[in-house]
Design an enzyme around this catalytic site. Structure first.
Site, PDB file in Angstrom:
ATOM      1  N   HIS A 375      -2.575   0.299   1.681  1.00 15.92           N
ATOM      2  CA  HIS A 375      -2.124   1.515   2.383  1.00 15.92           C
ATOM      3  C   HIS A 375      -0.853   1.230   3.195  1.00 15.92           C
ATOM      4  O   HIS A 375      -0.827   1.381   4.425  1.00 15.92           O
ATOM      5  CB  HIS A 375      -3.237   2.008   3.308  1.00 15.92           C
ATOM      6  N   GLY A 380       1.680   9.452   1.719  1.00 15.91           N
ATOM      7  CA  GLY A 380       2.113   9.323   0.334  1.00 15.91           C
ATOM      8  C   GLY A 380       1.553   8.121  -0.390  1.00 15.91           C
ATOM      9  O   GLY A 380       2.015   7.803  -1.495  1.00 15.91           O
TER      10      GLY A 380
END
Length: 492
Positions: A375, A380
């Protein structure tokens, strides 16, 4: 200043002479002792500080490591390639201890109530199963699992029911695996897995061979085929529509297509929703023009991909690693200070010789999971991970895979299972989506009616569309459409 000793008197010359007294400045013992004490205290503080920092860092890393999968589907060295051997050894010790501790951990009152009810439902389900009332038994097994989804006994017995009654050995093996994740010494779960693991692996391999056959059939269609070109165009719209839809974008497929074709705004929709679609469009064009032809995928490529995904929505954060801690449901991603190192390791794994020997679907699904697990971005991450996955699939001759937004809950559920230790369900889910995407292309380029399946917005529209299909393969097309339209039930 120190006074000198007086010379001894003559009578004292016959006595033992004593050493003259020393002045304070001439006695080094107190100063030396003081320095030794200071050195000892400073050394102790330094050692304690180093140990505390090292322990904290290790424990933090282990909290992240315990999310990584230990599945049989992909080899261990593939799943743990982001971490060093020393970290893996530390992880194994920590994981074994944390799992054993969690089994004996105390439950809250509500959890105890749920477990008690689940075990009661489990006993009733087994009695009904022995009495031949399979449907009622199945509902009670499912009820028990809903009440206590991480109780080893519930997982074990439901798995046995699925294996012997429902003939679903793949799902049964998944529950045996989960039971062992929670209770590694469970002898019955171990015995069951020894019986099912090789069979399930063989089934998974055969499934991948089937995907290769469909890919080869699609590759045999010439690029000049008009139906193929129309299918690619429609799939392009669908891919963007579903990928942003998974993240909560409310645009319809028709609105998404309109924005991409006309660049005109849609009334009643936010600017961000428009920009999310335009960002995905930029990213996919970048993939087609650049990444698909590259031999290696670098961190810079991933950042460029993300810069386009977020370029219209948040140009400041686009293409930049996050600088703050984020929280994703029950998953706590690594801190910002570790992102550079983790992404370097991810890049090495992504381009390693061994990774290139994995089946493309395994490789792409695992790359998707690893990136979304790290992450690295503020926003996004999911879109970028899915784009990376499709880049790897396209390099292997597969079309970009469409993950229907109606399957969003399953998508996140399988990612959660991967965090808990078993990545195989997520890989199978990606394989399912890959097959349905291939079927979409093959259906569109076959001798069947040349209208490309659209994503119907209502059930009535779906019924009208199916009524127009006049062919012996209506059932097959219905299955494909249902997968993309309804989002309910299992993947057909």
């Amino acid at each position: 200043m120190c006074m000198e000793a007086e010379p001894p008197s003559p009578p004292a010359q016959q006595q033992e002479q004593v050493n003259p007294p020393l002045c304070k400045a001439q006695n080094p013992k107190p100063a030396r002792l003081y320095r030794l004490v200071l050195l000892f205290v400073a050394g102790s503080l330094a050692a304690w500080t180093f140990h505390a920092l090292s322990s904290t860092n290790l424990v933090w890393k282990l909290r992240q490591l315990h999310h990584l999968p230990t599945a049989h589907y992909l080899q261990t060295r593939d799943e743990f390639a982001l971490y060093s051997v020393e970290e893996l050894n530390a992880f194994k010790e920590f994981y074994d201890k944390s799992v054993s501790d969690s089994v004996g951990a105390s439950y809250t009152e509500a959890e105890q109530t749920n477990i008690k009810e689940a075990l009661g439902a489990l006993r009733m389900a087994q009695d009904l199963y022995l009495a031949g009332k399979d449907d009622k038994a199945a509902r009670l097994f499912e009820h028990a699992l809903a009440l206590a989804p991480r109780h080893p006994e519930v997982l074990l017995r439901y798995g046995e029911f699925l294996e012997h009654n429902q003939r679903n050995i793949v799902l049964a093996d998944q529950y045996y695996f989960q039971a062992l994740t929670i209770s590694p010494s469970n002898s019955e779960a171990l015995a069951n897995r020894q019986r099912t693991a090789d069979v399930v692996q063989s089934l998974d391999e055969r499934r991948l061979e089937s995907l290769d056959s469909k890919r080869d059939a699609l590759s045999a269609i010439h690029e000049s085929n008009g139906a193929l070109r129309r299918a690619k165009k429609e799939a392009y719209f669908q891919h963007i529509y579903h990928s942003v839809g998974i993240e909560g974008n409310t645009m319809t497929l028709a609105q998404t297509r309109s924005i991409l074709e006309t660049r005109m705004a849609v009334d009643g929709k936010s600017i961000d929703e428009h920009n999310e679609i335009l960002g995905m469009d930029l990213a996919m064009k970048y993939i087609n023009a650049s990444l698909v032809q590259k031999i290696d995928i670098t961190i810079k490529d991933i950042l460029e991909l993300h810069r386009r995904v977020l370029g219209h929505v948040d140009p400041i954060e686009g293409g930049e690693f996050r600088r703050n801690q984020v929280y994703v449901g029950g998953h706590i991603p690594p801190g910002p200070g570790d992102l550079a190192l983790l992404m370097q390791r991810f890049e090495r794994w992504l381009n390693s010789e061994h990774s290139s020997t994995l089946h493309p679907v395994n490789y792409a699904a695992l790359a998707h999971y690893k990136l979304v697990h790290i992450h690295p971005f503020v926003d996004g991450n999911g879109r970028t991970s899915r784009l990376l996955m499709n880049t790897l699939l396209m390099r292997a001759g597969y079309p970009p895979v469409i993950i229907p937004k109606q399957q969003r809950s399953k998508y996140y559920h399988f990612l959660k299972l991967a965090n808990e230790g078993d990545i195989r369900p997520f890989v199978r889910f990606i394989a399912d989506c890959t097959e349905k995407t291939l079927d979409l292309y093959l259906w569109a380029t076959s001798d069947l009616p040349q209208q490309i399946p659209m994503l119907i917005q209502t059930e009535s529209e779906a019924g009208e569309r199916l009524a127009q299909m006049q062919s012996p393969n209506v059932a097959q097309r219905s299955s494909i459409l249902e997968f993309y339209e309804s989002g309910s039930g299992d993947i057909p």
